[in-house]
Structure formats: C-alpha cells, structure tokens
Design a protein around this motif. Structure first.
Motif, PDB file in Angstrom:
ATOM      1  N   VAL A 261       0.874  -1.234  -0.160  1.00 39.22           N
ATOM      2  CA  VAL A 261      -0.002   0.045  -0.057  1.00 39.22           C
ATOM      3  C   VAL A 261       0.938   1.401   0.085  1.00 39.22           C
ATOM      4  O   VAL A 261       0.874   2.340  -0.984  1.00 39.22           O
ATOM      5  CB  VAL A 261      -0.912  -0.029   1.144  1.00 39.22           C
ATOM      6  N   ASN A 262       2.072   1.147   0.785  1.00 37.21           N
ATOM      7  CA  ASN A 262       2.733   2.384   0.773  1.00 37.21           C
ATOM      8  C   ASN A 262       3.330   2.627  -0.248  1.00 37.21           C
ATOM      9  O   ASN A 262       3.383   3.837  -0.724  1.00 37.21           O
ATOM     10  CB  ASN A 262       3.875   2.136   2.242  1.00 37.21           C
ATOM     11  N   SER A 263       4.240   1.496  -0.955  1.00 37.10           N
ATOM     12  CA  SER A 263       4.603   1.923  -2.293  1.00 37.10           C
ATOM     13  C   SER A 263       3.811   2.342  -3.153  1.00 37.10           C
ATOM     14  O   SER A 263       4.115   3.257  -4.142  1.00 37.10           O
ATOM     15  CB  SER A 263       5.540   0.664  -2.871  1.00 37.10           C
ATOM     16  N   GLN A 264       2.479   2.010  -3.454  1.00 36.69           N
ATOM     17  CA  GLN A 264       1.820   2.610  -4.321  1.00 36.69           C
ATOM     18  C   GLN A 264       1.294   3.864  -3.997  1.00 36.69           C
ATOM     19  O   GLN A 264       1.233   4.952  -4.970  1.00 36.69           O
ATOM     20  CB  GLN A 264       0.280   1.711  -4.616  1.00 36.69           C
ATOM     21  N   ILE A 265       0.981   4.243  -2.609  1.00 37.24           N
ATOM     22  CA  ILE A 265       0.909   5.629  -2.490  1.00 37.24           C
ATOM     23  C   ILE A 265       2.129   6.706  -2.774  1.00 37.24           C
ATOM     24  O   ILE A 265       1.888   7.542  -3.390  1.00 37.24           O
ATOM     25  CB  ILE A 265       0.397   5.575  -1.026  1.00 37.24           C
ATOM     26  N   LEU A 266       3.219   6.158  -2.573  1.00 35.43           N
ATOM     27  CA  LEU A 266       4.332   6.874  -2.949  1.00 35.43           C
ATOM     28  C   LEU A 266       4.525   7.087  -4.282  1.00 35.43           C
ATOM     29  O   LEU A 266       4.824   8.054  -4.693  1.00 35.43           O
ATOM     30  CB  LEU A 266       5.697   6.311  -2.000  1.00 35.43           C
ATOM     31  N   GLN A 267       4.105   6.192  -4.976  1.00 34.21           N
ATOM     32  CA  GLN A 267       4.217   6.193  -6.606  1.00 34.21           C
ATOM     33  C   GLN A 267       3.212   7.384  -7.185  1.00 34.21           C
ATOM     34  O   GLN A 267       3.412   8.082  -7.819  1.00 34.21           O
ATOM     35  CB  GLN A 267       3.983   4.820  -7.229  1.00 34.21           C
ATOM     36  N   MET A 268       2.092   7.243  -6.510  1.00 37.20           N
ATOM     37  CA  MET A 268       1.153   8.213  -6.864  1.00 37.20           C
ATOM     38  C   MET A 268       1.637   9.941  -6.708  1.00 37.20           C
ATOM     39  O   MET A 268       1.443  10.525  -7.431  1.00 37.20           O
ATOM     40  CB  MET A 268      -0.222   7.829  -6.354  1.00 37.20           C
ATOM     41  N   VAL A 269       1.983   9.655  -5.340  1.00 38.43           N
ATOM     42  CA  VAL A 269       2.628  11.205  -5.065  1.00 38.43           C
ATOM     43  C   VAL A 269       3.711  11.770  -6.004  1.00 38.43           C
ATOM     44  O   VAL A 269       3.726  12.835  -6.551  1.00 38.43           O
ATOM     45  CB  VAL A 269       2.967  11.052  -3.371  1.00 38.43           C
ATOM     46  N   VAL A 270       4.408  10.910  -6.332  1.00 42.14           N
ATOM     47  CA  VAL A 270       5.735  11.323  -7.234  1.00 42.14           C
ATOM     48  C   VAL A 270       5.186  11.365  -8.646  1.00 42.14           C
ATOM     49  O   VAL A 270       5.592  12.259  -9.371  1.00 42.14           O
ATOM     50  CB  VAL A 270       6.774  10.016  -7.394  1.00 42.14           C
ATOM     51  N   ASP A 271       3.969  10.660  -9.185  1.00 37.64           N
ATOM     52  CA  ASP A 271       3.471  10.711 -10.320  1.00 37.64           C
ATOM     53  C   ASP A 271       2.721  11.979 -10.572  1.00 37.64           C
ATOM     54  O   ASP A 271       2.587  12.679 -11.662  1.00 37.64           O
ATOM     55  CB  ASP A 271       2.532   9.589 -10.814  1.00 37.64           C
ATOM     56  N   TYR A 272       2.058  12.419  -9.492  1.00 36.57           N
ATOM     57  CA  TYR A 272       1.071  13.521  -9.426  1.00 36.57           C
ATOM     58  C   TYR A 272       1.511  14.783  -9.027  1.00 36.57           C
ATOM     59  O   TYR A 272       0.967  15.604  -8.366  1.00 36.57           O
ATOM     60  CB  TYR A 272      -0.166  13.040  -8.973  1.00 36.57           C
ATOM     61  N   LEU A 273       2.827  14.841  -8.736  1.00 35.97           N
ATOM     62  CA  LEU A 273       3.581  16.000  -8.115  1.00 35.97           C
ATOM     63  C   LEU A 273       2.708  17.311  -8.496  1.00 35.97           C
ATOM     64  O   LEU A 273       2.557  18.217  -7.623  1.00 35.97           O
ATOM     65  CB  LEU A 273       5.057  16.168  -8.514  1.00 35.97           C
ATOM     66  N   SER A 274       2.783  17.644  -9.726  1.00 34.98           N
ATOM     67  CA  SER A 274       2.127  19.005 -10.212  1.00 34.98           C
ATOM     68  C   SER A 274       0.805  19.096  -9.670  1.00 34.98           C
ATOM     69  O   SER A 274       0.239  20.134  -9.418  1.00 34.98           O
ATOM     70  CB  SER A 274       2.076  19.039 -11.779  1.00 34.98           C
ATOM     71  N   ASP A 275      -0.097  17.961  -9.558  1.00 34.88           N
ATOM     72  CA  ASP A 275      -1.312  18.147  -9.079  1.00 34.88           C
ATOM     73  C   ASP A 275      -1.632  18.261  -7.530  1.00 34.88           C
ATOM     74  O   ASP A 275      -2.364  18.955  -7.025  1.00 34.88           O
ATOM     75  CB  ASP A 275      -1.955  16.887  -9.426  1.00 34.88           C
ATOM     76  N   ILE A 276      -0.650  17.723  -6.888  1.00 32.90           N
ATOM     77  CA  ILE A 276      -0.840  17.514  -5.274  1.00 32.90           C
ATOM     78  C   ILE A 276       0.301  18.589  -4.717  1.00 32.90           C
ATOM     79  O   ILE A 276       0.027  18.671  -3.251  1.00 32.90           O
ATOM     80  CB  ILE A 276      -0.944  16.259  -4.714  1.00 32.90           C
ATOM     81  N   SER A 277       1.440  18.862  -5.087  1.00 33.10           N
ATOM     82  CA  SER A 277       2.300  19.835  -4.475  1.00 33.10           C
ATOM     83  C   SER A 277       1.847  20.997  -4.343  1.00 33.10           C
ATOM     84  O   SER A 277       1.417  21.516  -5.465  1.00 33.10           O
ATOM     85  CB  SER A 277       3.607  19.545  -4.899  1.00 33.10           C
ATOM     86  N   ALA A 278       2.188  22.068  -3.316  1.00 33.72           N
ATOM     87  CA  ALA A 278       2.083  23.480  -3.237  1.00 33.72           C
ATOM     88  C   ALA A 278       2.769  24.159  -4.209  1.00 33.72           C
ATOM     89  O   ALA A 278       2.395  25.154  -4.704  1.00 33.72           O
ATOM     90  CB  ALA A 278       2.249  23.775  -2.082  1.00 33.72           C
ATOM     91  N   VAL A 279       4.065  23.458  -4.375  1.00 29.67           N
ATOM     92  CA  VAL A 279       5.033  24.100  -5.451  1.00 29.67           C
ATOM     93  C   VAL A 279       4.451  23.980  -6.942  1.00 29.67           C
ATOM     94  O   VAL A 279       4.514  24.693  -7.706  1.00 29.67           O
ATOM     95  CB  VAL A 279       6.352  23.640  -5.423  1.00 29.67           C
ATOM     96  N   ALA A 280       3.577  22.721  -7.050  1.00 26.88           N
ATOM     97  CA  ALA A 280       2.913  22.652  -8.413  1.00 26.88           C
ATOM     98  C   ALA A 280       3.677  22.890  -9.524  1.00 26.88           C
ATOM     99  O   ALA A 280       3.185  23.479 -10.752  1.00 26.88           O
ATOM    100  CB  ALA A 280       1.809  23.031  -8.405  1.00 26.88           C
ATOM    101  N   LEU A 281       5.065  22.424  -9.534  1.00 30.05           N
ATOM    102  CA  LEU A 281       5.924  22.622 -10.922  1.00 30.05           C
ATOM    103  C   LEU A 281       5.572  21.760 -11.806  1.00 30.05           C
ATOM    104  O   LEU A 281       4.995  20.668 -11.817  1.00 30.05           O
ATOM    105  CB  LEU A 281       7.237  22.237 -10.533  1.00 30.05           C
ATOM    106  N   PRO A 282       5.755  22.249 -13.444  1.00 36.62           N
ATOM    107  CA  PRO A 282       5.055  21.488 -14.362  1.00 36.62           C
ATOM    108  C   PRO A 282       6.600  20.525 -14.614  1.00 36.62           C
ATOM    109  O   PRO A 282       7.508  20.602 -14.358  1.00 36.62           O
ATOM    110  CB  PRO A 282       5.060  22.311 -15.494  1.00 36.62           C
ATOM    111  N   PRO A 283       6.383  19.323 -15.152  1.00 37.91           N
ATOM    112  CA  PRO A 283       7.396  18.312 -15.729  1.00 37.91           C
ATOM    113  C   PRO A 283       8.529  19.086 -16.477  1.00 37.91           C
ATOM    114  O   PRO A 283       9.778  18.591 -16.242  1.00 37.91           O
ATOM    115  CB  PRO A 283       6.766  17.263 -16.176  1.00 37.91           C
ATOM    116  N   SER A 284       8.175  20.020 -17.218  1.00 39.15           N
ATOM    117  CA  SER A 284       9.196  20.908 -17.998  1.00 39.15           C
ATOM    118  C   SER A 284      10.353  21.408 -17.127  1.00 39.15           C
ATOM    119  O   SER A 284      11.344  21.685 -17.712  1.00 39.15           O
ATOM    120  CB  SER A 284       8.382  21.654 -18.842  1.00 39.15           C
ATOM    121  N   ASN A 285      10.025  21.783 -15.958  1.00 36.03           N
ATOM    122  CA  ASN A 285      11.062  22.615 -15.055  1.00 36.03           C
ATOM    123  C   ASN A 285      12.070  21.512 -14.703  1.00 36.03           C
ATOM    124  O   ASN A 285      11.952  20.417 -14.279  1.00 36.03           O
ATOM    125  CB  ASN A 285      10.308  23.075 -13.831  1.00 36.03           C
ATOM    126  N   LEU A 286      13.562  22.011 -15.094  1.00 35.44           N
ATOM    127  CA  LEU A 286      14.489  21.261 -14.564  1.00 35.44           C
ATOM    128  C   LEU A 286      14.665  20.680 -13.086  1.00 35.44           C
ATOM    129  O   LEU A 286      15.278  19.676 -12.741  1.00 35.44           O
ATOM    130  CB  LEU A 286      15.960  21.717 -15.058  1.00 35.44           C
TER     131      LEU A 286
END
Length: 228
Positions: free
Chosen positions: A15-40
């Motif tokens: 369960v943990n590993s799937q949650i962590l995968q989601m968090v990393v995959d959806y960074l732009s969607d759930i992080s306050a920083v919300a960086l686009p993948p195009s940013n280095l």
C-alpha cells in the motif's frame, strides 16, 4: 464502489509503495509548488515530496510524536490495487477537526466519485476538515461544502466550517529534506547534465510560477471574502 480502509498504524508495504508512486507521479497536481514536468527542478521536488509522504506514513507508528491517519480506497475486483488515498492529521485539542495533508486518486479512476467518497469518510470522523488547494480546485471543494478561509502561500485555505480550528496540528518539518545528501546529489547531477545557467533559469521559472500562483490565490480569496 471501491473498498475503504482506515489506518492509524503503519499499513502494508504494498500500500505504501503505491501511495508513494502516486505522490511522485502526480507532483504537479498535489504539491503546493506544483511545478510542471518541464522544469529542470522537477526531479528534486519529486524526491522531496516522496520522502515527505514516506515520513508521514512512517509516523503512523507514533514514533514522530504527531498524530497521522490514512484512508485508502482499493479496487473491489483487485484488492491489491490502491485507487486513492487521503493522508490527514488530527488537530490537537480539537477532537472535531483534522487537516488533509495529501490526497490523490489514480488517474485511470478519476471522475468516479472516489475523492468525494474519501472526503465524506474523513468528515464522518472529523466534522471540521481543513485543507489547502490550488485555485483551480476551489470550486470543486466548494461544491462539497468547503468554504474559503484565506491564503496559505500559493494555495487557498479551505474548511468545512466558516473559521479555522484553534487547535494545533502536528506537521513534519520538511526543511531538512531539502538540505539532505540525496537532494544535493540530485541537484549536482542536474547541474552536470544541464549546466549552471539552465539550472538558474529553472529556479527563476519556479519563483515566477510560485509568485503567480500566490497572486491568483490572493485574488480569489479577496473576491470570495468580499462576496460574503
């Protein structure tokens, strides 16, 4: 409808590993920083948010001295598959309140009411739910009965009540993550790969992006509070 499981102690590694995968995959969607993948700098923030959520999941064992709870939605047909989760923090001195730190639904299962159901179940446990979200999601949360309270950095602070809880919420200090050896190593690798000028540009883009999000949040909050 998925199956919902509530955790107040560490959950299975799968369960943990799937949650962590989601968090990393959806960074732009759930992080306050919300960086686009195009940013280095995207990889730096991917690592940092993954590590932060890992620490919160580890804190379910009580070792960090903060209260953490987790609600997980799994697939009825495939109980091993996590479809969504809500990680939330009960408020000290206020048994009615909690704050949602992170919530995500697998992209393949969105628009099926899973996020709505997760929040409804959190509200059954804690009638006062607070969270911070991007400007673009405010209307969705308003439709679920949340109200705009104010600005929290580049995000809008919302609650199911018309004022914030007076209690304290235990949150992890994330500053050490950004000073960690791993983050420095990722940064060094990116520096070698792209060069100093490109990395400085990425930092400027990030800062402009955050300024813009903050201005948008301030404008929306001003408008909502004026209407009330």
């Amino acid at each position: 409808m998925p199956t919902f499981s509530h955790f107040q102690t560490p959950c299975p590694e799968a369960v943990n590993s799937q949650i962590l995968q989601m968090v990393v995959d959806y960074l732009s969607d759930i992080s306050a920083v919300a960086l686009p993948p195009s940013n280095l700098l995207y990889n730096v923030y991917q690592y940092a948010i993954g590590y932060e959520v890992h620490l919160y999941l580890a804190a379910l064992d009580g070792s960090k001295g903060i209260a953490v709870e987790l609600l997980v939605a799994t697939d009825d047909d495939d109980p091993e598959q996590v479809l969504g989760f809500a990680l939330y923090l009960p408020v000290k001195d206020d048994p009615q309140a909690c704050g949602v730190a992170y919530m995500a639904v697998r992209a393949s299962h969105r628009r099926r009411g899973i996020a709505r159901a997760l929040l409804a179940r959190v509200r059954e446990r804690y009638p006062q739910v607070e969270l911070a979200c991007a400007v673009g999601k405010v209307a969705w949360f308003e439709a679920l009965g949340f109200q705009v309270l104010g600005v929290r950095g580049p995000q809008v602070l919302m609650s199911t009540h018309d004022q914030a809880s007076d209690g304290l919420m235990g949150v992890l200090d994330t500053a050490p993550i950004y000073r960690s050896l791993e983050v420095r190593q990722i940064h060094s690798y990116l520096l070698q790969k792209h060069g100093k000028r490109a990395m400085l540009d990425a930092e400027k883009q990030r800062d402009r992006h955050l300024d813009q999000l903050t201005r948008q949040a301030q404008a929306l909050v001003s408008e909502r509070l004026r209407l009330h």
